[in-house]
Design an enzyme around this catalytic site. Structure first.
Site, mmCIF file in Angstrom:
data_model
loop_
_atom_site.group_PDB
_atom_site.id
_atom_site.type_symbol
_atom_site.label_atom_id
_atom_site.label_comp_id
_atom_site.label_asym_id
_atom_site.label_seq_id
_atom_site.Cartn_x
_atom_site.Cartn_y
_atom_site.Cartn_z
ATOM 1 N N GLY A 47 -26.041 20.452 0.651
ATOM 2 C CA GLY A 47 -26.503 19.493 1.645
ATOM 3 C C GLY A 47 -27.296 20.224 2.706
ATOM 4 N N GLN A 52 -31.462 21.878 10.702
ATOM 5 C CA GLN A 52 -31.226 23.220 10.156
ATOM 6 C C GLN A 52 -32.513 23.913 9.756
ATOM 7 O OE1 GLN A 52 -28.000 21.666 7.329
ATOM 8 N NE2 GLN A 52 -27.348 23.748 7.765
ATOM 9 N N CYS A 90 -21.418 26.357 5.865
ATOM 10 C CA CYS A 90 -22.667 25.765 6.335
ATOM 11 C C CYS A 90 -23.776 26.794 6.182
ATOM 12 C CB CYS A 90 -22.511 25.352 7.801
ATOM 13 S SG CYS A 90 -23.992 24.611 8.505
ATOM 14 N N LEU A 91 -24.930 26.366 5.667
ATOM 15 C CA LEU A 91 -26.044 27.307 5.487
ATOM 16 C C LEU A 91 -26.489 27.908 6.812
ATOM 17 C CD1 LEU A 91 -28.240 25.451 2.826
ATOM 18 C CD2 LEU A 91 -26.582 27.299 2.472
ATOM 19 N N HIS A 132 -20.591 15.835 6.864
ATOM 20 C CA HIS A 132 -21.026 17.123 7.425
ATOM 21 C C HIS A 132 -22.496 17.049 7.858
ATOM 22 C CE1 HIS A 132 -21.085 21.753 7.122
ATOM 23 N NE2 HIS A 132 -22.358 21.426 7.273
ATOM 24 N N GLU A 133 -23.343 16.480 6.987
ATOM 25 C CA GLU A 133 -24.783 16.431 7.296
ATOM 26 C C GLU A 133 -25.085 15.445 8.426
ATOM 27 O OE1 GLU A 133 -26.272 18.860 6.193
ATOM 28 O OE2 GLU A 133 -24.888 19.347 4.570
ATOM 29 N N HIS A 136 -24.540 17.001 11.674
ATOM 30 C CA HIS A 136 -25.667 17.858 12.096
ATOM 31 C C HIS A 136 -26.687 17.067 12.918
ATOM 32 C CE1 HIS A 136 -25.268 21.884 10.469
ATOM 33 N NE2 HIS A 136 -24.978 21.442 9.266
#
Ligand code: ZN
Length: 166
Positions: A47, A52, A90-91, A132-133, A136
């Protein structure tokens, strides 16, 4: 298509609320969607949210068995009272993992990447990734919600120091 450099915690862009996209302007975000999908795949993510990659718009990409799903203005219309605790990373916070409680099932309202209204239910890992996304887009990171850090305490401190030293 081109991968876009990721932004890392504690970058301010990750703590800023992203702006909605107008349905009539959805086409302008098609390239962003393709680039985000490539960025996500290149980083082995499941995701990715536009902040990000430094874009403060309400755009996310989620990996599905049918390929990357792009959503504009996704929101949680309803959530089950049943929750699951699961490990997240998380990236934008590489090397850090922790347990986060998320609703087991959510109803999502969004626009498709073509600007068409979408309404669907998701459960399990798919629901977790969506929550989660969407977080963000509101400047919320999984480390704000985790109830247990499972690995990367030193890494989290290093990232914080590197970011605040800039
Ligand atoms: Zn993330």
């Amino acid at each position: 298509m081109a991968a876009i450099p990721l932004r890392y915690y504690p970058a301010k862009v990750l703590r800023t609320v992203a702006a909605p996209v107008k349905a009539s302007r959805a086409a302008e975000f098609r390239q962003l969607f393709f680039d985000m999908a490539e960025t996500m795949a290149g980083a082995n993510g499941i995701g990715l949210a536009a902040p990000q990659v430094g874009t403060l718009k309400r755009v996310i990409v989620v990996s599905t068995s049918d390929g990357p799903l792009g959503l504009l203005n996704p929101e949680i219309a309803d959530a089950s009272t049943r929750w699951d605790s699961g490990e997240e990373g998380c990236l934008s916070i590489p090397g850090v993992f922790g347990l986060v409680k998320r609703a087991h099932q959510v109803k999502i309202k969004a626009l498709s990447i073509d600007g068409e209204p979408l309404d669907f239910s998701a459960s399990g890992l798919f629901a977790r990734v969506l929550q989660h996304e969407i977080d963000h887009l509101n400047g919320i990171l999984f480390i704000d919600r985790m109830h247990k850090l499972t690995s990367g305490a030193d890494r989290l401190r290093e990232l914080w120091r590197a970011g605040t030293a800039l």
